[in-house]
Design an enzyme around this catalytic site. Structure first.
Site, PDB file in Angstrom:
ATOM      1  N   LYS A  74       0.865  -1.178   0.000  1.00  8.80           N
ATOM      2  CA  LYS A  74       0.000   0.000   0.000  1.00  8.80           C
ATOM      3  C   LYS A  74       0.898   1.224   0.000  1.00  8.80           C
ATOM      4  CE  LYS A  74      -4.518   0.903   0.377  1.00  8.80           C
ATOM      5  NZ  LYS A  74      -5.676   0.135  -0.086  1.00  8.80           N
ATOM      6  N   GLY A 174     -27.326   1.081   2.028  1.00  8.15           N
ATOM      7  CA  GLY A 174     -26.412   1.746   1.084  1.00  8.15           C
ATOM      8  C   GLY A 174     -26.690   1.378  -0.356  1.00  8.15           C
ATOM      9  N   GLY A 176     -25.133   2.822  -3.117  1.00  9.12           N
ATOM     10  CA  GLY A 176     -24.110   3.496  -3.907  1.00  9.12           C
ATOM     11  C   GLY A 176     -23.646   2.636  -5.074  1.00  9.12           C
ATOM     12  N   VAL A 178     -21.697   0.066  -5.376  1.00 11.44           N
ATOM     13  CA  VAL A 178     -21.810  -1.384  -5.212  1.00 11.44           C
ATOM     14  C   VAL A 178     -23.239  -1.772  -4.824  1.00 11.44           C
ATOM     15  CG1 VAL A 178     -20.877  -3.417  -4.063  1.00 11.44           C
ATOM     16  CG2 VAL A 178     -19.389  -1.454  -4.463  1.00 11.44           C
TER      17      VAL A 178
END
Ligand code: NAD
Length: 355
Positions: A74, A174, A176, A178
């Protein structure tokens, strides 16, 4: 670094562009360390280093448990993405990535976009998340949604003996990128949905298109449903929400669903089956990283591998039963066993692997 067996941390400074970045490489046992680039106004260097360390280790587990042959890495850039981002800064970061010769492969994360990745790609080939016109997978949220839905079906099979969702009631939090894709797949499978989102427009659209019922976001946990499906925020399984849950299954795409590990133990105690977040939401990652496999991005292969999240979820259940451990611990063990089994058979150093 010793405690969690990190391989390398690179501190990057480019005074001309103002770049200050950290690249953390946790493991390259399964392949090149891969993971997104986060840009965030960290208060101190130490905070940035800890975030890069924590996130890179998370990637090792995510790839290993998902069956992807990549290691965990990362990167973070210290700065405000709205004010401090520039072409010079991104390209300077790209040159640092390039110097690692493929040991680390970068991608999109909080504070960076596909357009930023295209910019970094001008300096290095070691970029995984790219728009379609650069040979990337493009939007990965439909793949994340499919993965989370097949994980939900594996949970249903475990609890009710059938993976059909026909007639099952699901509270979906949710709508959104996805969540709205998951809503479509779940509705197509015959599930009865109750939805919540803080964005009323998205709720209205879901009602108009799928005839779903909607509730106030704060009431989504206490719905009398078979499955609770988190597709919005992290830490939604916590001391406050657990006593409200009536569902027998918790399965969705949100990251870090458990506020703390002890909440995973509590799910277990209440007999609630949990699709471990980083396995259930690995579909996008599987889809995205397909371009690093032999022959470059092959859409059919990528979708087939996303569907394998069903079997991976079942594997987590088997491991949990075998070792009498909670699901979240079983997913970690699945990842650790895969790394242990494969690291000894890998002969090529990551830098020499073909991309
Ligand atoms: P998004 O921002 O497109 O959607 C999140 C939705 O949740 C929004 O519609 C927002 O209005 C809604 N929301 C926010 N707070 C809410 C609340 N209190 N109650 C109800 N709804 C609320 O994000 P996304 O890309 O769809 O990701 C959703 C989750 O899945 C996140 O946790 C993300 O980390 C995780 N995830 C996403 C991907 C991906 O491919 N995008 C991959 C892995 C994991």
């Amino acid at each position: 670094m010793r405690r969690y067996d990190y391989k390398k941390v690179v501190m990057c400074n480019d005074s001309q562009s103002g770049l200050r970045a950290i690249i953390a490489i946790h493991s390259t046992h399964l392949g090149p360390a891969t993971g997104g680039l986060r840009m965030w106004p960290y208060a101190t260097d130490e905070e940035a280093i800890f975030d890069a360390l924590r996130l890179s280790r998370g990637m090792t587990y995510k790839y290993a448990a998902a069956g992807v042959n990549l290691g965990g890495g990362k990167a973070v850039i210290i700065g405000d993405p709205k004010k401090d981002k520039s072409e010079a800064l991104l390209r300077a970061f790209g040159r640092f990535v390039d110097q690692l010769g493929g040991e680390y492969i970068t991608g999109e994360d909080v504070g960076t976009t596909l357009a930023d990745m295209e910019m970094i790609f001008t300096e290095t080939n070691h970029v995984v998340t790219l728009p379609k016109h650069c040979g990337g997978a493009g939007d990965i949220s439909p793949a994340t949604a499919l993965g989370a839905v097949v994980a939900t079906k594996a949970c249903a099979k475990h609890v009710w003996g059938t993976d059909s969702l026909k007639g099952r009631t699901i509270a979906l939090q949710g709508l959104g990128a996805v969540g709205h894709n998951a809503l479509r797949l779940l509705a197509e499978d015959g599930a009865k949905l109750i939805v919540a989102d803080i964005d009323q427009q998205k709720v209205d659209h879901a009602i108009a298109k799928y005839g779903v019922k909607a509730v106030d976001p704060k009431d989504i946990y206490k719905q009398d449903v078979d499955i609770f499906a988190p597709y919005a925020l992290g830490a939604v399984i916590n001391d406050e929400t657990l006593p409200q849950l009536k569902a027998k299954v918790v399965a969705g795409a949100a990251n870090n669903i458990l506020a703390e590990e002890r909440h995973g133990d509590e799910l277990e105690r209440r007999g609630i089956v949990y699709a471990v977040d980083y396995v259930a939401n690995s579909g996008g990652t599987i889809f995205d990283t397909d371009r690093l496999r032999k022959g470059g991005f092959q859409e059919e292969r990528a979708w087939a591998n996303v569907r394998k999240i069903y079997e991976r979820t079942e594997e987590v259940f088997r491991l949990a039963e075998r070792d009498h451990i909670p699901y979240y611990a079983a997913a970690d063990r699945l990842a650790e066993e895969r790394i242990a089994a494969l690291k000894s058979v890998r002969l090529l150093e990551p830098a020499r692997l073909p991309h």
